[in-house]
Design a protein around this motif. Structure first.
Motif, PDB file in Angstrom:
ATOM      1  N   GLU A  74       0.764  -1.080  -0.041  1.00 48.13           N
ATOM      2  CA  GLU A  74       0.037   0.092   0.067  1.00 48.13           C
ATOM      3  C   GLU A  74       0.805   1.307  -0.001  1.00 48.13           C
ATOM      4  N   GLY A  75       0.373   2.279  -0.881  1.00 48.27           N
ATOM      5  CA  GLY A  75       1.077   3.367  -0.772  1.00 48.27           C
ATOM      6  C   GLY A  75       1.905   3.567  -2.038  1.00 48.27           C
ATOM      7  N   THR A  76       1.967   2.521  -3.005  1.00 47.86           N
ATOM      8  CA  THR A  76       2.711   2.598  -4.024  1.00 47.86           C
ATOM      9  C   THR A  76       1.743   2.687  -5.160  1.00 47.86           C
ATOM     10  N   VAL A  77       2.034   3.717  -6.125  1.00 49.14           N
ATOM     11  CA  VAL A  77       1.095   3.930  -7.337  1.00 49.14           C
ATOM     12  C   VAL A  77       2.300   3.563  -8.724  1.00 49.14           C
ATOM     13  N   PHE A  78       1.598   3.311  -9.847  1.00 47.17           N
ATOM     14  CA  PHE A  78       2.450   2.930 -10.971  1.00 47.17           C
ATOM     15  C   PHE A  78       2.159   4.036 -12.135  1.00 47.17           C
ATOM     16  N   ILE A  79       3.091   4.515 -13.070  1.00 52.00           N
ATOM     17  CA  ILE A  79       2.782   5.407 -14.113  1.00 52.00           C
ATOM     18  C   ILE A  79       3.495   4.743 -15.205  1.00 52.00           C
ATOM     19  N   GLY A  80       2.624   4.798 -16.507  1.00 51.79           N
ATOM     20  CA  GLY A  80       3.152   3.847 -17.510  1.00 51.79           C
ATOM     21  C   GLY A  80       3.594   5.131 -18.549  1.00 51.79           C
ATOM     22  N   ALA A  81       4.927   4.918 -19.073  1.00 52.57           N
ATOM     23  CA  ALA A  81       5.477   5.905 -20.085  1.00 52.57           C
ATOM     24  C   ALA A  81       5.294   5.140 -21.349  1.00 52.57           C
ATOM     25  N   ASP A  82       4.535   5.363 -22.354  1.00 56.53           N
ATOM     26  CA  ASP A  82       4.206   4.974 -23.562  1.00 56.53           C
ATOM     27  C   ASP A  82       3.928   3.358 -23.441  1.00 56.53           C
ATOM     28  N   ARG A  83       4.882   2.557 -24.054  1.00 56.52           N
ATOM     29  CA  ARG A  83       4.489   1.223 -23.983  1.00 56.52           C
ATOM     30  C   ARG A  83       4.629   0.648 -22.577  1.00 56.52           C
ATOM     31  N   GLY A  84       5.335   1.249 -21.517  1.00 55.29           N
ATOM     32  CA  GLY A  84       5.315   0.827 -20.324  1.00 55.29           C
ATOM     33  C   GLY A  84       3.950   0.805 -19.730  1.00 55.29           C
ATOM     34  N   ALA A  85       2.835   1.724 -20.104  1.00 50.52           N
ATOM     35  CA  ALA A  85       1.616   1.547 -19.620  1.00 50.52           C
ATOM     36  C   ALA A  85       0.944   0.245 -20.119  1.00 50.52           C
ATOM     37  N   LEU A  86       1.274  -0.202 -21.457  1.00 51.34           N
ATOM     38  CA  LEU A  86       0.706  -1.449 -21.710  1.00 51.34           C
ATOM     39  C   LEU A  86       1.433  -2.521 -21.041  1.00 51.34           C
ATOM     40  N   ARG A  87       2.547  -2.679 -20.632  1.00 53.34           N
ATOM     41  CA  ARG A  87       3.177  -3.580 -19.866  1.00 53.34           C
ATOM     42  C   ARG A  87       2.491  -3.834 -18.352  1.00 53.34           C
ATOM     43  N   LEU A  88       2.202  -2.721 -17.802  1.00 59.98           N
ATOM     44  CA  LEU A  88       1.442  -2.560 -16.423  1.00 59.98           C
ATOM     45  C   LEU A  88       0.073  -3.041 -16.593  1.00 59.98           C
ATOM     46  N   VAL A  89      -0.859  -2.731 -17.667  1.00 60.59           N
ATOM     47  CA  VAL A  89      -2.180  -3.118 -17.813  1.00 60.59           C
ATOM     48  C   VAL A  89      -2.177  -4.947 -17.912  1.00 60.59           C
ATOM     49  N   ARG A  90      -1.273  -5.227 -18.846  1.00 58.24           N
ATOM     50  CA  ARG A  90      -1.103  -6.493 -18.902  1.00 58.24           C
ATOM     51  C   ARG A  90      -0.443  -7.458 -18.015  1.00 58.24           C
ATOM     52  N   SER A  91       0.125  -6.543 -16.679  1.00 58.41           N
ATOM     53  CA  SER A  91       0.624  -7.256 -15.564  1.00 58.41           C
ATOM     54  C   SER A  91      -0.519  -7.390 -14.744  1.00 58.41           C
ATOM     55  N   GLY A  92      -1.785  -6.794 -14.866  1.00 51.41           N
ATOM     56  CA  GLY A  92      -2.774  -6.647 -13.831  1.00 51.41           C
ATOM     57  C   GLY A  92      -2.648  -5.478 -12.985  1.00 51.41           C
ATOM     58  N   ILE A  93      -2.026  -4.581 -13.525  1.00 49.05           N
ATOM     59  CA  ILE A  93      -1.766  -3.237 -12.528  1.00 49.05           C
ATOM     60  C   ILE A  93      -2.566  -2.153 -13.482  1.00 49.05           C
ATOM     61  N   ARG A  94      -3.263  -1.399 -12.637  1.00 50.15           N
ATOM     62  CA  ARG A  94      -3.994   0.022 -13.283  1.00 50.15           C
ATOM     63  C   ARG A  94      -3.055   1.190 -12.863  1.00 50.15           C
ATOM     64  N   PRO A  95      -2.547   1.672 -13.990  1.00 55.05           N
ATOM     65  CA  PRO A  95      -1.714   2.997 -14.048  1.00 55.05           C
ATOM     66  C   PRO A  95      -2.711   4.240 -13.377  1.00 55.05           C
ATOM     67  N   VAL A  96      -2.081   4.863 -12.486  1.00 60.10           N
ATOM     68  CA  VAL A  96      -2.569   5.901 -12.078  1.00 60.10           C
ATOM     69  C   VAL A  96      -2.589   7.122 -13.451  1.00 60.10           C
ATOM     70  N   LEU A  97      -1.373   6.990 -13.963  1.00 57.95           N
ATOM     71  CA  LEU A  97      -1.356   7.892 -15.446  1.00 57.95           C
ATOM     72  C   LEU A  97      -0.597   7.191 -16.061  1.00 57.95           C
TER      73      LEU A  97
END
Length: 216
Positions: A23-46
């Motif tokens: 808890e207290g950790t958020v994720f931000i995706g830069a370009d294709r990094g956002a797709l990597r987050l989404v497909r890892s089951g993580i919802r980016p704050v940005l």
């Protein structure tokens, strides 16, 4: 309170992204990094960038699972990673971790390192670091700093970033030093190891690049 903002870029060498992150950790995706987050089951704050490295279908996927998406034009002064780092800073976290910028193109790695250096200098209240499965990199300004056990990052190396680092003293390490100097191009302070107790590094002038590593 946001303890850590993890910025994920689209390059190889990603570490520290798990859906069960504390808890207290958020994720931000830069370009294709956002797709990597989404497909890892993580919802980016940005999710931010020009998204020239994803297809239209992939961009819709990113948009559907991100809290916020900012799409910018391809002609810009900042890289997608810099835009994501700026978004992380606005959240005022204790730590900004950047991953997905090493192991691929060297120009991208150098760009990311210089961006982190500039931001660390501008925002001393935030700890910035670059992380991949085998390395952790961060910058230190003059003063006295405590170095803790790096866990899997067994080895620790010190380099000057820019001008020389002067008055450097290492205490508690396998190889200690007193009032030493690290000049650009020096490799003497490579592959040290932290001792069992508290370790400290102190120096008077310069910027010290710290690299903690493990054997691949």
């Amino acid at each position: 309170m946001i303890r850590e903002a993890v910025v994920v870029a689209g390059g190889p060498g990603v570490a520290g992204i798990r859906p069960d992150t504390r808890e207290g950790t958020v994720f931000i995706g830069a370009d294709r990094g956002a797709l990597r987050l989404v497909r890892s089951g993580i919802r980016p704050v940005l999710s931010v960038g020009d998204f020239d490295s994803v297809t239209a279908e992939e961009f819709r996927e990113i948009s559907s699972f991100s809290h916020r998406v900012i799409r910018v034009g391809g002609e810009k002064d900042e890289t997608d990673t810099e835009l994501a780092l700026a978004g992380a800073i606005r959240l005022q976290p204790g730590t900004v971790t950047l991953t997905g910028v090493t192991g691929g193109r060297l120009d991208h790695a150098q760009s990311a390192m210089h961006a982190v250096y500039r931001l660390q200098d501008k925002h001393p209240e935030i700890r910035f670091r670059i992380l991949d499965p085998d390395n952790e990199l961060y910058f230190l300004r003059p003063g006295r700093h405590t170095v803790h056990d790096g866990g899997e990052y067994r080895y620790i190396s010190f380099f000057s970033f820019g001008g020389p680092v002067t008055g450097m003293t290492l205490e508690g390490f396998r190889y200690e030093a007193v009032n030493a100097e690290i000049r650009p191009g020096t490799t003497l302070f490579t592959s040290n190891e932290a001792g069992g107790g508290e370790c400290t590094i102190s120096f008077e002038t310069g910027i010290c690049l710290v690299v903690r590593s493990t054997d691949a």
